[in-house]
Design a protein around this motif. Structure first.
Motif, short mmCIF file in Angstrom:
data_model
loop_
_atom_site.label_atom_id
_atom_site.label_comp_id
_atom_site.label_asym_id
_atom_site.label_seq_id
_atom_site.Cartn_x
_atom_site.Cartn_y
_atom_site.Cartn_z
N UNK A 2 0.87 -1.19 0.00
CA UNK A 2 0.00 0.00 0.00
C UNK A 2 0.90 1.22 0.00
N UNK A 3 0.58 2.19 -0.89
CA UNK A 3 1.37 3.41 -0.95
C UNK A 3 0.42 4.59 -1.18
N UNK A 4 0.68 5.71 -0.49
CA UNK A 4 -0.10 6.93 -0.69
C UNK A 4 0.79 8.13 -0.46
N UNK A 5 0.70 9.10 -1.37
CA UNK A 5 1.43 10.36 -1.26
C UNK A 5 0.40 11.48 -1.26
N UNK A 6 0.36 12.26 -0.18
CA UNK A 6 -0.71 13.24 0.01
C UNK A 6 -0.14 14.61 0.34
N UNK A 7 -0.88 15.65 -0.08
CA UNK A 7 -0.55 17.03 0.25
C UNK A 7 -1.83 17.77 0.54
N UNK A 8 -1.89 18.45 1.68
CA UNK A 8 -3.09 19.19 2.06
C UNK A 8 -2.68 20.56 2.59
N UNK A 9 -3.41 21.59 2.16
CA UNK A 9 -3.21 22.93 2.72
C UNK A 9 -3.94 23.00 4.06
N UNK A 10 -3.31 23.65 5.03
CA UNK A 10 -3.90 23.73 6.36
C UNK A 10 -3.91 25.17 6.84
N UNK A 11 -4.81 25.46 7.76
CA UNK A 11 -4.85 26.77 8.39
C UNK A 11 -4.21 26.69 9.76
N UNK A 67 -2.80 37.63 16.61
CA UNK A 67 -3.94 37.20 17.42
C UNK A 67 -3.83 35.75 17.87
N UNK A 68 -3.08 34.95 17.13
CA UNK A 68 -2.91 33.53 17.44
C UNK A 68 -4.25 32.80 17.57
N UNK A 69 -5.15 33.08 16.66
CA UNK A 69 -6.41 32.36 16.56
C UNK A 69 -6.46 31.70 15.17
N UNK A 70 -7.26 30.67 15.04
CA UNK A 70 -7.34 29.93 13.79
C UNK A 70 -7.77 30.84 12.65
N UNK A 71 -6.97 30.86 11.59
CA UNK A 71 -7.24 31.75 10.45
C UNK A 71 -6.55 31.22 9.21
N UNK A 72 -6.86 31.82 8.06
CA UNK A 72 -6.21 31.45 6.81
C UNK A 72 -4.70 31.65 6.90
N UNK A 73 -3.95 30.64 6.47
CA UNK A 73 -2.49 30.75 6.36
C UNK A 73 -2.06 30.00 5.10
N UNK A 74 -0.80 30.15 4.75
CA UNK A 74 -0.25 29.46 3.58
C UNK A 74 0.38 28.12 3.94
N UNK A 75 0.17 27.63 5.14
CA UNK A 75 0.78 26.39 5.59
C UNK A 75 0.24 25.19 4.82
N UNK A 76 1.05 24.13 4.74
CA UNK A 76 0.59 22.89 4.13
C UNK A 76 1.37 21.72 4.73
N UNK A 77 0.84 20.54 4.48
CA UNK A 77 1.42 19.33 5.05
C UNK A 77 1.54 18.26 3.98
N UNK A 132 4.91 22.50 6.45
CA UNK A 132 5.62 23.65 5.92
C UNK A 132 4.85 24.93 6.21
N UNK A 133 5.58 25.96 6.58
CA UNK A 133 5.02 27.30 6.76
C UNK A 133 5.88 28.27 5.94
N UNK A 134 5.43 28.62 4.73
CA UNK A 134 6.25 29.46 3.85
C UNK A 134 6.65 30.79 4.46
N UNK A 135 5.92 31.27 5.48
CA UNK A 135 6.29 32.54 6.10
C UNK A 135 7.59 32.44 6.88
N UNK A 136 8.04 31.18 7.13
CA UNK A 136 9.29 30.99 7.87
C UNK A 136 10.37 30.37 7.00
N UNK A 137 10.13 30.26 5.69
CA UNK A 137 11.13 29.71 4.79
C UNK A 137 10.67 28.43 4.14
N UNK A 138 11.59 27.82 3.39
CA UNK A 138 11.23 26.64 2.61
C UNK A 138 11.46 25.33 3.34
N UNK A 139 12.18 25.35 4.45
CA UNK A 139 12.41 24.12 5.20
C UNK A 139 11.17 23.72 5.99
N UNK A 140 11.00 22.44 6.27
CA UNK A 140 9.84 22.01 7.06
C UNK A 140 9.84 22.65 8.44
#
Length: 632
Positions: free
Chosen positions: A238-247, A253-263, A299-307
């Motif tokens: 079984x193999x699966x490769x997945x990518x999802x954008x996350x908030x 404010x440190x409350x849940x909101x739109x961000x450019x993060x992904x996993x 990944x959080x692009x606001x902090x660079x390209x590294x995980x």
């Protein structure tokens, strides 16, 4: 409660839904999850629900967790969009206490905090069958089987060559496609299935406007070779490769909101086994090696390209199981296992192992009575030894009445993160649970109707939870909080759950199938402290599902599902209430000749707005359509 029952009754009359078919008495249902050996369902004293490929296709389901949410005793929460973290709880147990198996491989993630399985990436492309066992069952399965076991089985090859494919398009620019081929010729058999899903999704943050998309491609495969009658090789992958954008929770404010993060997540599971069956099938043996490898990167692009976070988890398992029938009325299923697991998160590198031995005795003192008892011992490299017991009985009368009763124990070993991370505690003991249930099922009207009810009661002790450390504890020598100013994991939690599950299946005419289920689950936090006596978080007391499908003489099938979920609380303090909701969906499928079919569905027909986790959105009304191909 009265209002809920009225809504359920109205839905059963006015709108269709589905859970599981009435079994054919001439072809009794056989399951493997109860004892890890094939048994007729009528001989099992535990509560088991089966979902087959026909139901998956009839329901037009893409994500497996959507199917699970309509079965008795099961609740599902998801962090927003398709592909986001999805948790499945059985009978009010923790999501991390659900053991998940895919083609004989335990797939719970060793790198996750609680060792749970993320159902967000489990799609239906290659799934042939799902067995859901409710209640602790650690004798055959070991650690984590406290809430229950979800056993995912992919398609096994049959004689000749078969192929199937489907493709669909719908809401949020979603594309879902899968194809599979399988066959068997002489001693060699094989199957291969591939799937692809891409969608723009929805905003995971309920307050957001930016869509969080998802993409997955994956495949499963099987190869079997019979060297001689009853002796052969089994390979599964079984193999699966997945990518999802996350908030996320951005500053200031440190409350849940739109961000450019992904996993990104990459999952690889494998099984390699040999079987040898002797004495005309009375003595069956199996040895196997299994591997589960899960890589997660955030990944959080606001902090660079590294995980911004990595998780690497792997478990390797060596096992032997024997299945011996000295007499027609006596069966012994026993085995020995060794599991090695490891994880790293870029900071902590840790590994551990567990050696297990178990045995089960299945006796039929009467033709209509089956009694099963078992014992297991697990010797963990860190916390030591744990012994668990289990027993059940099933009385299947010729009148169509089946009575079941079971007692089961479960345990869950501390995860590597709980043992060895910066918050870890090397003195943790395993979580433990005891459960009993009793139920009855009655078939009538020539097996065109079946009704069942089950009561259960579970007590869980030594649950591992994170706790804060006081300044005094931090400076006290030999305290588990010594030099731990930010807290530590400890065996401080307790919980109780009891409830009742009702099921109904009707087939008044051959063309019409109707099913319904209702679960009432009362959970209680028994941990000493401010939350003592509260409901457990995100555990609705009431859930129900109603389903119906009708096939016209010219081939058109129409159907629908109504799922209802009661109120719950978002956190242990029970301060944030999550309102209950009802979801209705309709579907249709029309065959074109013997090989093709077109289908379509509308989910959340009434465009209900609801949350399963506070602050996270869910899909509104959404329509999809597709085509299906089958070759035999």
């Amino acid at each position: 409660m009265t209002k809920f029952f009225l809504l359920l009754s109205a839905a059963a009359i006015a709108s269709p839904a589905y859970a599981q078919d009435i079994p054919d008495p001439d072809a009794p249902e056989v399951v493997v999850t109860a004892t890890r050996a094939a048994q007729p369902l009528s001989e099992i004293g535990q509560a088991v629900t089966v979902i087959d490929r026909a139901e998956i296709e009839r329901r037009q389901t893409t994500v497996v967790s959507d199917l699970l949410a309509t079965t008795p005793g099961v609740t599902v929460t998801r962090n927003g969009t398709v592909g986001a973290l999805t948790s499945v709880r059985i009978r009010g147990a923790e999501a991390d206490q659900t053991l998940v198996v895919i083609d004989g491989v335990r797939v719970n993630d060793p790198s996750s905090t609680g060792g749970g399985f993320n159902f967000g990436n489990l799609l239906s492309s290659s799934v042939e069958r799902i067995e859901i066992l409710r209640g602790p069952n650690s004798v055959p399965w070991g650690s984590q089987a406290i809430g229950g076991v979800i056993n995912i089985i992919t398609a096994a090859p049959t004689e000749g060559v078969q192929a199937r494919a489907n493709a669909e398009y719908g809401y949020a620019d979603s594309v879902f496609a899968s194809a599979g081929v399988s066959g068997k010729s002489g001693p060699v058999s094989g199957s291969l299935t591939g799937g692809y899903l891409r969608t723009d999704g929805i905003s995971s943050a309920a307050s957001g406007t930016e869509r969080d998309g998802y993409r997955q491609y994956g495949a499963t495969g099987r190869v079997g070779v019979e060297f001689a009658p009853g002796i052969g090789l089994d390979l599964r992958g079984y193999f699966a490769d997945s990518r999802v954008a996350i908030d996320g929770f951005p500053a200031p404010d440190y409350v849940l909101a739109d961000t450019a993060e992904y996993s990104k997540t990459r999952e690889a599971y494998g099984y390699a086994g040999l079987h040898a069956n002797f004495a005309d099938g009375r003595f069956n043996n199996r040895v196997a090696f299994t591997i589960a490898d899960i890589n997660r990167d955030n990944y959080d692009p606001s902090f660079g390209s590294d995980p911004s976070f990595i998780g690497r988890g792997r478990s390797e398992r060596y096992e032997y199981q024997g299945d011996f029938r000295p007499l027609d009325q006596v069966r012994v299923v026993a085995g020995v296992e060794r599991e090695n697991s490891r994880f790293n998160d870029g900071v902590t590198f840790a590994d551990t192992g567990i050696t297990s031995v178990y045995g089960q005795l299945i006796v039929k003192p009467l033709e209509v009575l089956t009694v099963t008892g078992g014992i297991r011992n697990d010797d963990h490299d860190d916390f030591g030894s744990r012994t668990t017991f289990g027993a059940n009985a099933a009385l299947a009368l010729r009148t169509g009445t089946t009575v079941r009763a079971s007692y089961g124990e479960g345990f869950k070993a501390p995860t590597l993160y709980q043992l060895f991370s910066e918050y870890g505690n090397g003195f943790l003991a395993p979580e433990t649970a005891r459960n009993f249930d009793i139920g009855a099922e009655q078939a009538f009207l020539g097996n065109r109707a079946r009704v069942g009810v089950t009561y259960f009661n579970r007590r869980t002790r030594n649950q591992i939870d994170f706790r804060n450390c006081s300044p005094t504890e931090v400076t006290t020598l030999n305290s588990i909080c010594a030099n731990r100013p930010f807290g530590v994991y400890d065996n401080v939690a307790r919980a109780e759950a009891d409830g009742v599950e009702f099921t109904l299946a009707l087939r008044p005419v051959d063309a019409l199938t109707m099913t319904a289920n209702y679960s009432y689950i009362d959970t209680e936090n028994r941990s000493i402290g401010d939350n003592f006596g509260n409901d457990l978080a995100r555990r609705p007391r009431q859930t129900a599902s109603v389903d119906a499908d009708y096939r016209f003489a010219f081939g058109l099938s129409v159907g629908g599902t109504v799922t209802m979920v009661g109120d719950s609380f978002d956190e242990a303090s029970n301060t944030t209430r999550l309102d209950g909701y009802a979801l209705a969906g309709v579907r249709a499928e029309l065959p074109i000749g013997e090989r093709f079919a077109v289908y379509g569905r509308v989910d959340n027909l009434t465009d209900s707005r609801y949350e399963t986790i506070a602050g996270y959105g869910n899909y509104g009304r959404a329509a999809y359509g597709g085509v299906r191909l089958r070759l035999k």
